[in-house]
Structure formats: structure tokens, C-alpha cells
Motif scaffolding. Structure first.
Motif, PDB file in Angstrom:
ATOM      1  N   ILE A 214       0.829  -1.221   0.000  1.00  0.00           N
ATOM      2  CA  ILE A 214       0.000   0.000   0.000  1.00  0.00           C
ATOM      3  C   ILE A 214       0.851   1.254   0.000  1.00  0.00           C
ATOM      4  N   GLY A 215       1.979   1.205   0.722  1.00  0.00           N
ATOM      5  CA  GLY A 215       2.834   2.378   0.855  1.00  0.00           C
ATOM      6  C   GLY A 215       2.789   2.908   2.268  1.00  0.00           C
ATOM      7  N   LEU A 216       3.242   4.114   2.449  1.00  0.00           N
ATOM      8  CA  LEU A 216       3.239   4.737   3.771  1.00  0.00           C
ATOM      9  C   LEU A 216       1.819   4.821   4.315  1.00  0.00           C
ATOM     10  N   PRO A 217       1.646   4.625   5.614  1.00  0.00           N
ATOM     11  CA  PRO A 217       0.295   4.714   6.190  1.00  0.00           C
ATOM     12  C   PRO A 217      -0.254   6.129   6.081  1.00  0.00           C
ATOM     13  N   SER A 218      -1.561   6.241   5.861  1.00  0.00           N
ATOM     14  CA  SER A 218      -2.190   7.546   5.671  1.00  0.00           C
ATOM     15  C   SER A 218      -3.313   7.757   6.677  1.00  0.00           C
ATOM     16  N   VAL A 219      -3.686   9.005   6.866  1.00  0.00           N
ATOM     17  CA  VAL A 219      -4.809   9.348   7.739  1.00  0.00           C
ATOM     18  C   VAL A 219      -6.087   8.702   7.218  1.00  0.00           C
ATOM     19  N   ALA A 220      -6.303   8.781   5.919  1.00  0.00           N
ATOM     20  CA  ALA A 220      -7.521   8.232   5.323  1.00  0.00           C
ATOM     21  C   ALA A 220      -7.631   6.731   5.571  1.00  0.00           C
ATOM     22  N   TYR A 221      -6.499   6.017   5.512  1.00  0.00           N
ATOM     23  CA  TYR A 221      -6.518   4.566   5.723  1.00  0.00           C
ATOM     24  C   TYR A 221      -7.008   4.239   7.129  1.00  0.00           C
ATOM     25  N   PHE A 222      -6.441   4.895   8.152  1.00  0.00           N
ATOM     26  CA  PHE A 222      -6.801   4.571   9.533  1.00  0.00           C
ATOM     27  C   PHE A 222      -8.203   5.077   9.875  1.00  0.00           C
TER      28      PHE A 222
END
Length: 301
Positions: A214-222
Motif C-alpha cells: 500500500i505504501g506509507l500509512p495515511s490518515v484516510a486509511y486509519f
């Protein structure tokens, strides 16, 4: 079977609720004046909002869903909808509407100070489990604001009307910001539960193969994992930690990176890839910005 109700026009919405139209773009509605709602054998009713809508519920009329999840609401709850949003209510039979609402068309905001600042009121893009639960005093303040707006609507329209109505709407929205700040505090246990779950998700993210896929974790993901809107999630994390959700994730990423640099013999490129960085140079630059040393310097020290 499913019914759909489009809420796009002030005059039509007023007529549907047995309300007199005082202004073509703004209305305060007393839902107790509306006819009993009876959706027949429809399983649910979808409301398509083309107006900014603040609805103070005095009666629960079925589970309300926004997107995939259900609103946390009951009597004394204030709901917010922006143009383009869709809410769905499960049909539980005929009922008499009760409560009050403020509705205004986006065209009304053009040329007003409120129009320039409307994006600052993030609660219009909150969704699941994020309704505003009012205390009795807060409810009375909201109703007082509704009353002031309605009183101005009853005045003959003149050159001052738009500015005064917009100012009173802005005052109400500012109160709502204050009430949400209070809610973040008084619902502290729920907030801490979300924060704990958030930290668990971050830790799990870096223990999985998601950074590589996915890549670096994002605000939208969490936010999506926690079934929250990105704005509500971001505001909650800021209230709990004093930093933005993005900074919280970034700082956690750097902590994981420090452990990997210190405890392994992997190259900087390998570590950058494991963390989800597309370019190793980006990782090295960010690491030095946050730690004060390059990854290799940190390992040497």
C-alpha cells in the motif's frame, strides 16, 4: 422497495413540511407542523441533501445510515449534512416528526464572510458515530439561534438581511464547534478507545506487508479502518494528543525506522522499502529532519 427524497429547494422542502417560505434560500423548520410520515412498505428512505442542513432531532424515527455505517443519534442530537450527502433511514412505520432544523442553499453563502469560511466547519463532513450530542443548556442555545435566524427571516428583505442572517448562522456554527470540543472531552473514554485502537492499527500496519503493497500509512486509511470520517478522526486525535493525525503517524513511522536502523544490519534502501517509502532519498531526508542525523549517522552513534 425504497423511497428517495430530494432536498434541493427551500420552497419545496417548506411545502413538504407545512412551513411558510420566508426566504427563498434559508428556512427554519418546526417539524411538529409536518404531516405524519408514512413511507408505506418501503424498507428504507434515502434523503439526498442539496442544502446545508442542521437537524435537531426530538424523536428517533429509525436507524439512520450514512455510507456503510449508522449514525449514533437519539433525541437531543444535532445532525449536519452538506450538499451532495445522502442519508438513509430504516422504515420502522408511521411516525410524527418532531424537532427543528435550519436549512440554507449554498447560493446563499455567495459574497458572505461565512461563504469564505465554510470549509472551516469540518463537522459537515463527519459521518458515522459522530453526531453532536447536546446537553440541555446547549440545546437551548441552538434553539435560541434558530429563533434569532427565524426572527430575521420574518423581517422584510433589505440590504442588511443577508449579512444579518449569515452572521447568525455563523454564530450558531461557532457554538457547534465549541460543543464538539466539549464532546471530545466528555466522551473521553470513547476517544481513548479510538486512540488505543489507532495505535494498535499503526503497530499492526508495520508488522504486516502493507507498507510494501500500500505504501506509507495515511490518515484516510486509519480513519476508514476505524469507521470514521477523516476530518472527525483528525480532530479527535488532535484533541487527544495535541498533534495532527498526520504528524502522529509520521512520528510513529520515524520511531519504527529508528528501531530498524539501530537493531538491524539492513541497508537504508531496504529499510525505506519496508516502511513504504517510494524513494530512499525521501526516507533519508525525512529521518534527518526528524532525528537530526542521517540513518547511517544514527546507526554509527
Amino acid at each position: 422497495m425504497e423511497n428517495t427524497l430530494n432536498i434541493n429547494d427551500i420552497n419545496e422542502w417548506n411545502a413538504f413540511n407545512n412551513q411558510k417560505t420566508l426566504h427563498p434560500l434559508v428556512s427554519v423548520i418546526d417539524f411538529s407542523k409536518a404531516n405524519p410520515r408514512d413511507w408505506g412498505d418501503a424498507e428504507s428512505i434515502k434523503f439526498h441533501y442539496g442544502l446545508y442542513s442542521l437537524i435537531l432531532k426530538d424523536v428517533k424515527c429509525g436507524d439512520m445510515r450514512y455510507g456503510r455505517n449508522y449514525y449514533d443519534y437519539q433525541a437531543g442530537t444535532l445532525l449536519f449534512f452538506a450538499p451532495g450527502q445522502i442519508a438513509e433511514i430504516k422504515n420502522t412505520g408511521a411516525y410524527q416528526p418532531s424537532g427543528d432544523g435550519l436549512f440554507f442553499h449554498p447560493d446563499f453563502l455567495r459574497g458572505t464572510a461565512l461563504g469564505k469560511n465554510m470549509q472551516d466547519y469540518k463537522f459537515f463532513s463527519y459521518h458515522t458515530n459522530e453526531a453532536l450530542h447536546l446537553s440541555d443548556d446547549e440545546k437551548q442555545m441552538v434553539l435560541a439561534c434558530f429563533s434569532k435566524i427565524e426572527s430575521e427571516l420574518k423581517q422584510p428583505i433589505d440590504k442588511h438581511s443577508k449579512k444579518l442572517i449569515a452572521s447568525n448562522i455563523e454564530l450558531l456554527l461557532n457554538y457547534c464547534e465549541r460543543f464538539y470540543d466539549r464532546q471530545f472531552i466528555t466522551r473521553d473514554n470513547a476517544s481513548k478507545g479510538i486512540l488505543e485502537k489507532f495505535e494498535e492499527l499503526i503497530n499492526g500496519y508495520f508488522l504486516s506487508h502493507k507498507p510494501q503493497t500500500i505504501g506509507l500509512p495515511s490518515v484516510a486509511y486509519f480513519a476508514d479502518e476505524l469507521h470514521l470520517s477523516a476530518n472527525y478522526f483528525g480532530d479527535l486525535i488532535r484533541k487527544e494528543t495535541g498533534q495532527s493525525a498526520k504528524d502522529f503517524i509520521l512520528n510513529k513511522t520515524i520511531e519504527v525506522a529508528k528501531n530498524k536502523v539501530f537493531e538491524s544490519n539492513k541497508t537504508v534502501n531496504e529499510i525505506a522499502n519496508e516502511l513504504g517509502f517510494k524513494y530512499p532519498q525521501h526516507f533519508s531526508r525525512l529521518f534527518k529532519q526528524k532525528v537530526g542525523l542521517t540513518p547511517n549517522e544514527y546507526r554509527m552513534n
